[in-house]
Scaffold this active site. Structure first.
Site, mmCIF file in Angstrom:
data_model
loop_
_atom_site.group_PDB
_atom_site.id
_atom_site.type_symbol
_atom_site.label_atom_id
_atom_site.label_comp_id
_atom_site.label_asym_id
_atom_site.label_seq_id
_atom_site.Cartn_x
_atom_site.Cartn_y
_atom_site.Cartn_z
ATOM 1 N N GLU A 124 0.374 -1.398 0.325
ATOM 2 C CA GLU A 124 0.099 0.002 0.048
ATOM 3 C C GLU A 124 0.632 1.338 -0.294
ATOM 4 O OE1 GLU A 124 -3.633 -1.819 2.297
ATOM 5 O OE2 GLU A 124 -2.350 -0.728 3.626
ATOM 6 N N CYS A 137 3.722 9.382 0.872
ATOM 7 C CA CYS A 137 4.355 7.903 2.037
ATOM 8 C C CYS A 137 3.757 6.832 0.972
ATOM 9 C CB CYS A 137 2.999 7.831 3.213
ATOM 10 S SG CYS A 137 3.655 6.489 4.598
ATOM 11 N N CYS A 144 6.531 -7.048 7.481
ATOM 12 C CA CYS A 144 7.303 -6.285 8.562
ATOM 13 C C CYS A 144 8.589 -6.432 9.132
ATOM 14 C CB CYS A 144 6.815 -4.368 9.446
ATOM 15 S SG CYS A 144 7.941 -3.661 9.875
ATOM 16 N N CYS A 148 6.439 -3.724 16.076
ATOM 17 C CA CYS A 148 6.389 -2.925 17.178
ATOM 18 C C CYS A 148 4.451 -2.986 17.573
ATOM 19 C CB CYS A 148 6.194 -1.403 16.307
ATOM 20 S SG CYS A 148 7.835 -1.081 15.905
ATOM 21 N N CYS A 151 1.319 -1.039 16.065
ATOM 22 C CA CYS A 151 1.145 -1.026 14.792
ATOM 23 C C CYS A 151 0.457 -1.581 13.891
ATOM 24 C CB CYS A 151 3.042 -0.411 14.086
ATOM 25 S SG CYS A 151 3.225 -0.592 12.381
ATOM 26 N N GLY A 208 7.700 -1.700 5.897
ATOM 27 C CA GLY A 208 8.357 -1.574 6.589
ATOM 28 C C GLY A 208 9.505 -0.936 6.791
ATOM 29 N N GLU A 209 10.911 -1.580 7.583
ATOM 30 C CA GLU A 209 11.708 -0.480 7.977
ATOM 31 C C GLU A 209 12.701 -0.354 6.255
ATOM 32 O OE1 GLU A 209 14.640 1.182 9.088
ATOM 33 O OE2 GLU A 209 13.099 0.747 11.102
ATOM 34 N N SER A 262 11.474 6.445 14.703
ATOM 35 C CA SER A 262 10.620 6.440 14.976
ATOM 36 C C SER A 262 10.982 5.760 16.618
ATOM 37 C CB SER A 262 9.634 5.190 14.561
ATOM 38 O OG SER A 262 8.364 4.822 14.856
ATOM 39 N N HIS A 264 9.139 7.165 19.792
ATOM 40 C CA HIS A 264 8.084 6.371 20.700
ATOM 41 C C HIS A 264 8.025 5.949 22.450
ATOM 42 C CE1 HIS A 264 6.408 6.704 17.141
ATOM 43 N NE2 HIS A 264 6.608 5.358 16.672
ATOM 44 N N ASN A 339 -3.785 5.547 15.958
ATOM 45 C CA ASN A 339 -4.698 5.510 14.902
ATOM 46 C C ASN A 339 -5.103 4.271 15.142
ATOM 47 O OD1 ASN A 339 -4.531 7.831 13.190
ATOM 48 N ND2 ASN A 339 -2.121 7.255 12.782
ATOM 49 N N CYS A 382 -1.622 6.376 9.723
ATOM 50 C CA CYS A 382 0.392 6.400 10.277
ATOM 51 C C CYS A 382 0.459 4.864 11.130
ATOM 52 C CB CYS A 382 0.717 7.352 11.271
ATOM 53 S SG CYS A 382 2.640 6.771 11.771
#
Length: 411
Positions: A124, A137, A144, A148, A151, A208-209, A262, A264, A339, A382
């Site tokens: 996506e 984006c 991934c 996390c 996520c 992904g990273e 990232s 957090h 989100n 996100c």
């Protein structure tokens, strides 16, 4: 109102430039100039004495004009166009679905053909229109590895890395759909000026990273920022990492784009839970890598992303610890309202709590914008991206809507 288009029939796919590349043909998209020249000679399509000229022509047609068919390369002979088409492809991925959010955000589900013995894969890509700019984006992997806990993408296992071609064609197909390339059907079609583009910024913040796919991401971003092609400023390209410390310096040195972390959490115990890569690269190593990022200055600040999770990381003490942790680093701190997605155990912090958190950081001298949630109604915000192979069932979508109606969606 959310608009959704399932792209199914061949005629519609063709009109969207969504032809699938045949795996038997090598794609010219994503090759460096040197690799492009070598491919032309290897295929016997171009003699060595003409390589430099032909590479320049192809580069212009691919990345300035944005053509997806060799037949549209008007200043190349018909015989050469036919030979190129016989050996190579410049096709876009298949557009399986396009969704348009009530706020104008667009999300595309792209399908790429098999690589080797693999299967077709889907990813996506999201476009976020804003006043004065538009941000795309882009994804770097299918799935991934990082898991996390907050996520949605992290709940999907890694399938494979994307190639430079697959990374770039997300940008190129989005430009197709938004009318961001010049008229490719006439030789004298006007070139779209940089300030007139709908896509002015790109962020490697999709699935992904990126730093676990460093070489392909590097190739793609250097082509995206090439002044004789797609011509995006490196200051308008941001790469986001969850903290792959060994590749952070290389990102600044070899790619030269803006960096986002990232983050957090402000302590290792909590970050180990939220961002498990922290167990391998703890905060002290991550912050040290940020302090030595090439080109770091007040004009080229690092963005630290901080998702606001209710009763987890949103206290005033957390805000104080965040300021202390980042002391001396030219930085911007993006606060991201969580989100929601079906199955999550987290909730978004209350709006009043987010504002108090932001006020403390602002008063400490850091810019601390609260990111406006975009595209939540199409799961484009996100942390919400997930490929069609993990498509939500109808009752899960209804559950998400119920969560938002209950009050979490506007936090």
């Amino acid at each position: 109102m959310t608009l959704s288009f399932d792209i199914t029939d061949d005629q519609t796919r063709s009109s969207l430039g969504a032809r699938v590349a045949m795996p038997a043909k090598e794609s010219l998209i994503g090759l460096t100039r040197l690799e492009l020249g070598e491919a032309l000679v290897r295929a016997g399509v171009v003699p060595e004495r003409q390589v430099k000229m032909r590479v320049q022509q192809l580069w212009h047609w691919l990345y300035v004009r944005g053509v997806a068919d060799f037949a549209h390369m008007f200043n190349i002979s018909k015989d050469l166009r036919s030979a190129l088409d016989q050996h190579f492809t410049i096709a876009r991925p298949e557009i399986v679905e396009e969704q348009i959010s009530s706020d104008g955000t667009r999300k595309w589900l792209f399908r790429f053909p098999p690589r080797g013995a693999g299967r077709p894969v889907e990813i996506e890509t999201v476009y976020i229109p804003e006043e004065g700019r538009g941000t795309l984006c882009i994804s770097s992997q299918v799935g991934c590895t990082l898991t996390c806990s907050f996520c949605h993408t992290g709940t999907q296992k890694l399938v494979r890395n994307l190639t430079a071609e697959e990374i770039l064609t997300q940008l190129m197909t989005a430009r197709d759909r938004l009318g961001d390339f010049p008229d490719r059907d006439t030789p004298d079609g006007a070139i779209v000026p940089a300030e007139g583009r709908k896509i002015s910024n790109i962020v490697m913040m999709g699935m992904g990273e990126p730093l676990y796919n460093f070489e392909e991401v590097k190739k793609a971003l250097l082509i995206a920022s090439d002044g004789d092609g797609l011509s995006l400023s490196k200051r308008r390209i941001t790469l986001s990492t969850s903290g792959v410390v060994p590749e952070i310096f290389r990102t600044g040195e070899e790619i030269g784009v803006m960096l986002a972390i990232s983050l957090h959490a402000t302590n290792d115990d909590l970050r180990d839970l939220l961002v498990p890569i922290n167990k391998k690269y703890p905060l002290k190593d991550l912050v040290a890598a940020c302090r030595t990022y090439p080109g770091l200055s007040n004009a080229r600040r690092i963005t630290f992303e901080y998702v606001m999770l209710k009763d987890v990381n949103d206290s005033l003490d957390d805000a104080k610890a965040l300021v202390k942790l980042l002391k001396g680093i030219p930085a911007k701190i993006n606060l991201i309202p969580f989100n929601p997605w079906p199955g999550t155990n987290y909730q978004c912090s209350d709006w009043e709590t987010i504002e108090k958190f932001a006020d403390y950081i602002n008063n400490a001298g850091y810019a601390s914008p609260i990111r406006t949630p975009r595209g939540r109604d199409i799961l484009a915000a996100c942390g919400q991206l997930k490929s069609e192979s993990e498509r939500l069932k109808k009752h899960e979508r209804l559950a998400l809507e119920a969560m938002m109606i209950a009050g979490h969606g506007e936090a």
